[in-house]
Design a protein around this motif. Sequence first.
Motif, PDB file in Angstrom:
ATOM      1  N   GLY A  92      -9.297   2.501   2.283  1.00 28.37           N
ATOM      2  CA  GLY A  92      -9.070   3.758   3.364  1.00 28.37           C
ATOM      3  C   GLY A  92      -9.426   4.022   4.228  1.00 28.37           C
ATOM      4  O   GLY A  92      -8.961   6.112   4.358  1.00 28.37           O
TER       5      GLY A  92
ATOM      6  N   ASN B 122       0.964  -1.364   0.241  1.00 30.68           N
ATOM      7  CA  ASN B 122       0.132  -0.353  -0.135  1.00 30.68           C
ATOM      8  C   ASN B 122       0.578   1.242   0.044  1.00 30.68           C
ATOM      9  O   ASN B 122       0.294   1.926   0.697  1.00 30.68           O
ATOM     10  CB  ASN B 122      -0.923   0.208   1.445  1.00 30.68           C
ATOM     11  CG  ASN B 122      -1.420  -0.920   1.705  1.00 30.68           C
ATOM     12  OD1 ASN B 122      -2.484  -1.531   0.242  1.00 30.68           O
ATOM     13  ND2 ASN B 122      -2.266  -1.599   2.188  1.00 30.68           N
TER      14      ASN B 122
ATOM     15  N   GLU C 162       2.346   8.897   8.240  1.00 26.86           N
ATOM     16  CA  GLU C 162       1.863   8.679   7.095  1.00 26.86           C
ATOM     17  C   GLU C 162       0.291   9.057   6.806  1.00 26.86           C
ATOM     18  O   GLU C 162      -0.100   8.550   7.995  1.00 26.86           O
ATOM     19  CB  GLU C 162       1.884   7.074   7.747  1.00 26.86           C
ATOM     20  CG  GLU C 162       3.318   6.206   7.495  1.00 26.86           C
ATOM     21  CD  GLU C 162       3.657   4.783   6.876  1.00 26.86           C
ATOM     22  OE1 GLU C 162       2.137   4.347   7.037  1.00 26.86           O
ATOM     23  OE2 GLU C 162       4.404   4.239   6.740  1.00 26.86           O
TER      24      GLU C 162
ATOM     25  N   LYS D  44      -2.996   5.948   4.092  1.00 26.53           N
ATOM     26  CA  LYS D  44      -2.804   4.739   3.970  1.00 26.53           C
ATOM     27  C   LYS D  44      -2.879   4.188   5.336  1.00 26.53           C
ATOM     28  O   LYS D  44      -2.643   2.350   5.725  1.00 26.53           O
ATOM     29  CB  LYS D  44      -1.120   5.357   3.708  1.00 26.53           C
ATOM     30  CG  LYS D  44      -0.416   4.350   3.348  1.00 26.53           C
ATOM     31  CD  LYS D  44       1.199   4.868   2.766  1.00 26.53           C
ATOM     32  CE  LYS D  44       1.198   5.765   1.583  1.00 26.53           C
ATOM     33  NZ  LYS D  44       2.447   5.934   1.055  1.00 26.53           N
TER      34      LYS D  44
END
Length: 331
Positions: free
Chosen positions: A295, A172, A270, A274
Amino acid sequence: MKTNGHQTNGNMKTLITLITACSLALVIGARAQQDDQQQQEKKKQQHQHAHAQAHEEQEASPSQPHHAAPQQQPGHKMNQEPHQTQPPAHATMQSHPKAEQTHATPAAPNAPVTHTQKGHHAQAATTPAPAKANTQTQAAETTQTGKAPATPAQKVAAQKKKPDAQAIKAKNANFHATAKPQQVPAVTFTASHRITNAEHWQGTQYVAFRQYHPAWHDQGWYRSHYHRVELIGGGWYFFNAGYWYPAWGYAPSAQYYVYDGPIYAGTQAEPPDKVIANVQASLQEQGYYKGEVDGLLGPLTREALTGYQADNGLYTTGAIDEPTLASLGMA
């Protein structure tokens, strides 16, 4: 005169005969009485001799109890076993005809077994450690951690091999979420909104959830307070101390949020979509999440998080928090 003399002699003979008969009767009666007395004396001596012999036999066996045990009748099986000088580890119970006795024989360290001698010969079973001690231990663990200790099912779930977090992250690495209001409806701004049950979540890892309340500000305010504000999946988010938060009011045209609360991302910061995708993929491999890796922290994802957290002894926040991310190997 002659006749009178003859008559006198006859009377004398009759008298002598009577006297002799009486004497003989007296002698016979005296002899019979003497024989009867001798017979009674003999019986008395025999009785005394038998009693003395029985007393001597009783004194010669001091180990025998004063109360004679019931004799075994022909054809009747006595419910009694031979006496044991040392009871076995499980110990047994014996009965006394007129008294009850209680003996404590330890079957194992810290596990005493109590026997009550009453009725039939019974076998006592050893018991586990008292439940009270377990309750005290659990109370101590709850006081120290702020959470109830893990159940056996939770420990088994925690010991299961987790999916490869690094492989999931690599898969991912270029993931970007898109808004799907038809499949995952958005929530609306409510100034009084608070994270449900957050006040019961103890520990510094849950401070952000306990203190969260949404606020409405413009772009200038967010830019002046936070150095990182990004458009993620149809809504603006700002990053602060390891968490992503909805930036309510930043841009009224881009306020697609399916969850109103903090999302933990850690020091690497991040993007939230994600982080959510990585968690969804891990929960999917473990059978908790049945939806699509999109997500978005929607109802299906929160439900999967709650199930995983419950099985692993974590607070059921239904959110992506630091302990849950660490448990998944993604902190």
